[in-house]
Design an enzyme around this catalytic site. Structure first.
Site, PDB file in Angstrom:
ATOM      1  N   GLU A  62      -9.479 -20.241  44.850  1.00 23.56           N
ATOM      2  CA  GLU A  62      -8.454 -20.143  45.925  1.00 23.56           C
ATOM      3  C   GLU A  62      -8.827 -18.977  46.748  1.00 23.56           C
ATOM      4  O   GLU A  62      -9.204 -17.868  46.368  1.00 23.56           O
ATOM      5  CB  GLU A  62      -7.022 -20.531  45.574  1.00 23.56           C
ATOM      6  CG  GLU A  62      -6.582 -19.188  44.519  1.00 23.56           C
ATOM      7  CD  GLU A  62      -5.204 -19.572  43.917  1.00 23.56           C
ATOM      8  OE1 GLU A  62      -4.965 -20.747  43.652  1.00 23.56           O
ATOM      9  OE2 GLU A  62      -4.166 -18.820  43.741  1.00 23.56           O
ATOM     10  N   ARG A 188      -0.794 -20.037  33.075  1.00 23.98           N
ATOM     11  CA  ARG A 188       0.356 -18.936  33.473  1.00 23.98           C
ATOM     12  C   ARG A 188       0.312 -17.893  32.098  1.00 23.98           C
ATOM     13  O   ARG A 188       0.304 -18.308  31.133  1.00 23.98           O
ATOM     14  CB  ARG A 188       1.538 -19.566  33.737  1.00 23.98           C
ATOM     15  CG  ARG A 188       1.343 -20.617  34.760  1.00 23.98           C
ATOM     16  CD  ARG A 188       2.622 -21.225  34.881  1.00 23.98           C
ATOM     17  NE  ARG A 188       2.670 -22.394  35.901  1.00 23.98           N
ATOM     18  CZ  ARG A 188       2.221 -23.429  35.859  1.00 23.98           C
ATOM     19  NH1 ARG A 188       1.947 -23.856  34.610  1.00 23.98           N
ATOM     20  NH2 ARG A 188       2.014 -24.436  36.607  1.00 23.98           N
TER      21      ARG A 188
HETATM   22 ZN   LIG Z   1      -3.531 -19.170  41.728  1.00 24.63          ZN
END
Ligand SMILES: [Zn+2]
Length: 291
Positions: A62, A188
């Site tokens: 990203e 995460r």
């Molecule tokens: Zn990310």
């Protein structure tokens, strides 16, 4: 582009506005995503199971480009600097050295070590202010110590960061244009009520400790999935003929007989040759393939 990406748009474009620090996370490489997705399918996990780490077989590099001053945590900071910060905070740093970063991080996460009080450490005012917010919002979360190992980056409007596979990151505050590969694969590490899988996160992390590269002007990345361009509008300019999304973030753009105001966007197919003019700023998102 259709042939290379199986008839799918290979990227996702969004405007991200973070008021609170977002979760500590990393994304898998293509091979890790393929293997992980197959493994979870074979284990019979439903596609929408909250315990899933892999929702598809794609990687998710990203790029975030600041629209306002944007605060982010990105990649592991040089360990000698982390030692100064953590020692100042009174954290037990036994074993934390350059070769020991992965082991130390693993111990923090698996033993769920946390920070309870934050003192001021000279030279780390921003980091300490953030630590205070995190300790209050996520008491007992080992992600707080994890976050304190990362580079604290402040982007000015127009500056960008590229996050490759395995880069541990968290967005702290600000608004930006985010462009990423077409995937929902997130591993995460904490600071979230969502599913955290420490073992899976550790298996994809890149423990290189270095200052991040801030991209200015040209947002070139090594991936074919996407490319972001920021155009300042003025005299008519010809857009390259390719499938792309245009997003006006300032002023007003004229695209043939179509007027686009701030916040408006449009999808252009590869067969549409268009001339762009106006005043303000437009972001163009397309695949990163050479035409
Ligand atoms: Zn990310």
């Amino acid at each position: 582009m259709a042939a290379r990406f199986d008839g799918q748009l290979p990227f996702l474009l969004k405007v991200l506005a973070a008021a609170q620090p977002l979760s500590l996370q990393a994304h898998p490489s293509l091979s890790q995503a393929r293997a992980g997705f197959a493994r979870e399918n074979a284990a019979g996990l439903p596609p929408d199971a909250p315990t899933r780490c892999y929702r598809d077989a794609n990687h998710k590099p990203e790029l975030i480009c600041a629209l306002t001053t944007f605060h982010a945590l990105c990649g592991f900071r040089p360990v000698r600097e982390s030692l100064r910060l953590l020692t100042g905070l009174g954290v037990d740093v036994t074993g934390l050295e350059r070769d020991g970063l992965a082991t130390w991080f693993r111990a923090v996460m698996t033993e769920r070590r946390s920070l309870t009080r934050v003192v001021e450490v000279p030279g780390f005012e921003r980091e300490c202010a953030l630590a205070r917010r995190l300790v209050e919002a996520w008491p007992g979360d080992p992600g707080v110590l994890g976050a304190l190992l990362l580079n604290y980056v402040v982007l000015q409007p127009g500056e960008a960061l590229f996050l490759s596979a395995g880069n541990l990151h968290a967005y702290v505050e600000g608004t930006g244009v985010e462009l990423m590969a077409n995937s929902d694969n997130v591993l995460r590490g904490g600071l979230t009520p969502k599913h955290v899988d420490v073992a899976e996160l550790l298996s994809v992390l890149d423990f290189t400790d270095a200052a991040p590269t801030v991209l200015r002007g040209d947002y070139a990345t090594p991936v074919e999935d996407f490319r972001l361009t920021r155009l300042t509008l003025g005299a008519p300019q010809q857009l390259p003929a390719r499938a792309q999304i245009l997003l006006v973030t300032e002023g007003e753009a004229q695209l043939g007989d179509l007027t686009l105001k701030q916040g408006e966007s449009v999808f252009l197919g590869a067969d549409e040759q268009r001339t762009l003019s106006g005043h303000g700023v437009v972001f163009c998102a397309s695949a990163g393939l050479s035409p």
